[in-house]
Write a protein that holds these residues in place. Sequence first.
Motif, short mmCIF file in Angstrom:
data_model
loop_
_atom_site.label_atom_id
_atom_site.label_comp_id
_atom_site.label_asym_id
_atom_site.label_seq_id
_atom_site.Cartn_x
_atom_site.Cartn_y
_atom_site.Cartn_z
N THR A 158 -1.91 9.07 -6.30
CA THR A 158 -2.10 7.64 -6.15
C THR A 158 -0.75 6.92 -6.08
N ALA A 159 -0.75 5.77 -5.43
CA ALA A 159 0.47 4.96 -5.36
C ALA A 159 0.88 4.53 -6.76
N THR A 211 6.62 4.16 2.79
CA THR A 211 6.21 3.36 1.64
C THR A 211 5.61 4.28 0.58
N ARG A 212 5.46 3.74 -0.59
CA ARG A 212 4.83 4.49 -1.67
C ARG A 212 3.39 4.83 -1.28
N GLU A 213 2.73 3.91 -0.60
CA GLU A 213 1.35 4.14 -0.17
C GLU A 213 1.28 5.28 0.86
N GLN A 214 2.25 5.33 1.76
CA GLN A 214 2.29 6.42 2.74
C GLN A 214 2.54 7.76 2.05
N GLU A 252 -0.62 8.89 0.51
CA GLU A 252 -1.51 9.51 1.49
C GLU A 252 -1.08 10.94 1.80
#
Length: 116
Positions: free
Chosen positions: A29-30, A18-21, A24
């Motif tokens: 930032t996402a 995911t973009r969030e992964q 990280e």
Amino acid sequence: MNTLGTVAKQLRVKEEITREQLAERTGLTADWLARLEQGQLSQTELAVPRLRIIAKALGYSLVGFLREAGLIESEEVTALSGDPGLRELVANYAALSPDEREAVDTLIRSLTKKGK
């Protein structure tokens, strides 16, 4: 979408993250990654160090990432392997303005023709 953003998204999806992964993994930032994927970043926001971080998080070198984006061709990379000045140019290619990229592309094409 811009080319770099399109490729970043395609590679991210291919890696099934995911973009969030990815955020990280990269420390970005996402929201910044979303703006990259949507082609909403300025030239100054597309700094080479950030592109290197993204490329590495997706399992690519910066050169490999730029090659996936169609900004450099495989034979150009091979020709650059022994020349530090040209490697630096390739590494910074994404940060160039469109006019600067066109000038570099024209120069490379011209030099390639002379070498044949």
